[in-house]
Design an enzyme around this catalytic site. Structure first.
Site, short mmCIF file in Angstrom:
data_model
loop_
_atom_site.label_atom_id
_atom_site.label_comp_id
_atom_site.label_asym_id
_atom_site.label_seq_id
_atom_site.Cartn_x
_atom_site.Cartn_y
_atom_site.Cartn_z
N HIS A 40 -36.17 -8.25 -114.34
CA HIS A 40 -35.24 -7.38 -113.74
C HIS A 40 -34.08 -7.82 -113.52
CE1 HIS A 40 -39.38 -5.44 -112.91
NE2 HIS A 40 -38.70 -4.49 -113.51
N GLN A 64 -44.25 9.55 -115.60
CA GLN A 64 -44.45 8.65 -117.06
C GLN A 64 -45.82 8.02 -116.90
OE1 GLN A 64 -40.85 6.24 -116.04
NE2 GLN A 64 -42.39 4.63 -116.80
#
Ligand code: AMP
Length: 281
Positions: A40, A64
């Site tokens: 990230h 999700q």
């Protein structure tokens, strides 16, 4: 240590960014579900280079997840995440509640994903990609970024986001970022936090299989290569969910080699589901 400025309210973030929207390099956006790692941070660092201001969102998106245990067990490490983002210039954090991302007057309509959501992850995680495009769409509406950064680690997700941007004519550039790996080859993932040392070692079979395929595909058809790679993978301890060799844009299985053909793998190490991919040729 300078912790990043953090917003949890969408309208406060909008107001703040309004004042920043001056001509220049613009606003970069890195959507994440937190439990940040160096993968990230690579995205954030690239975004910092290329923009005047970078918004990092940290939001574990319930829509999700099609498995409630996976959602429940998903690591949430906000304090540590903020520390990892400390001292990075230009970075602000958006850590919204569900209501901020999905307001009552939510205008999102499901999008035809041109079959991209019907293969690989889509087969095993029904509804997952509509959840992904919904959250990314709504976050884009709030942040209105000039550039948004996504990892190649989630190859199918990236292909689908690119499709959504094209289909809805959104004014944002999608920037693809390389997969960050441990020295063993294991792709960094927030889910790795749930693996012990032995399981991490076992999980390197994913990377070994991708490298094996990359070195050995030349004398084989894609179908033969797929079978060889599955046999190689099954020498390890993980449980394979799928291994596919696909076209880089349509994500359909290929019958003859083409540039950019990508191999995507999903497998379980115990209860932990891992995915990875590699461009083969
Ligand atoms: P996530 O928090 O898992 O939703 O990931 C947020 C973003 O980071 C997505 O664009 C991912 O593709 C990207 N990402 C996750 N892991 C890695 C990695 N190992 N290397 C590069 N990017 C990654």
């Amino acid at each position: 240590m300078n912790l990043p400025l953090t917003f949890s309210c969408a309208s406060d973030l909008r107001k703040f960014l309004e004042a920043e929207r001056i001509s220049g390099k613009g606003i970069g956006f890195v959507p994440t579900m937190g439990a940040l790692h160096e993968g990230h941070l690579d995205l954030v660092r690239i975004a910092v280079e290329e923009n005047d201001r970078v918004v990092v969102s940290i939001f574990v998106n319930p829509t999700q997840f099609n498995n409630s245990i996976d959602l429940e067990k998903y690591p949430r490490t906000l304090d540590k995440d903020l520390q990892l983002l400390a001292d990075l210039p230009k970075v602000i954090v958006f850590h919204p509640t569900k209501d901020e991302v999905y307001p009552e007057d939510d205008k999102f309509q499901p999008i035809d994903l041109n079959g991209l959501d019907e293969v690989m992850e889509g087969t095993f995680r029904p509804g997952h990609f509509q959840g992904v495009v919904h959250v990314v769409h709504n976050l884009f509406q709030i942040v209105e970024p000039d550039n948004a950064y996504f990892g190649l680690k989630d190859y199918q997700q990236l292909a689908i986001i690119k499709w959504m941007v094209k289909k809805l004519n959104l004014r944002v550039s999608i920037v693809e970022c390389e997969t960050r790996r441990e020295s063993s080859g294991l792709a960094l993932s927030s889910r790795n936090l749930r693996l012990n040392q032995k399981e991490k070692e076992d999980s390197t079979i994913i990377y070994s299989t991708l490298k094996y395929l990359q070195s050995n595909y030349k004398d084989l058809s894609p179908l033969e290569a797929k079978h060889e790679a599955i046999a190689f993978f099954n020498r390890g301890k993980l449980e394979l969910e799928y291994l596919e060799i696909v076209d880089p844009v349509t994500l359909k299985q290929i019958v003859s080699w083409k540039d950019g053909a990508v191999c995507c793998i999903a497998a379980y190490c115990g209860e932990v589901r891992l995915i990875d991919n590699m461009i083969i040729c």
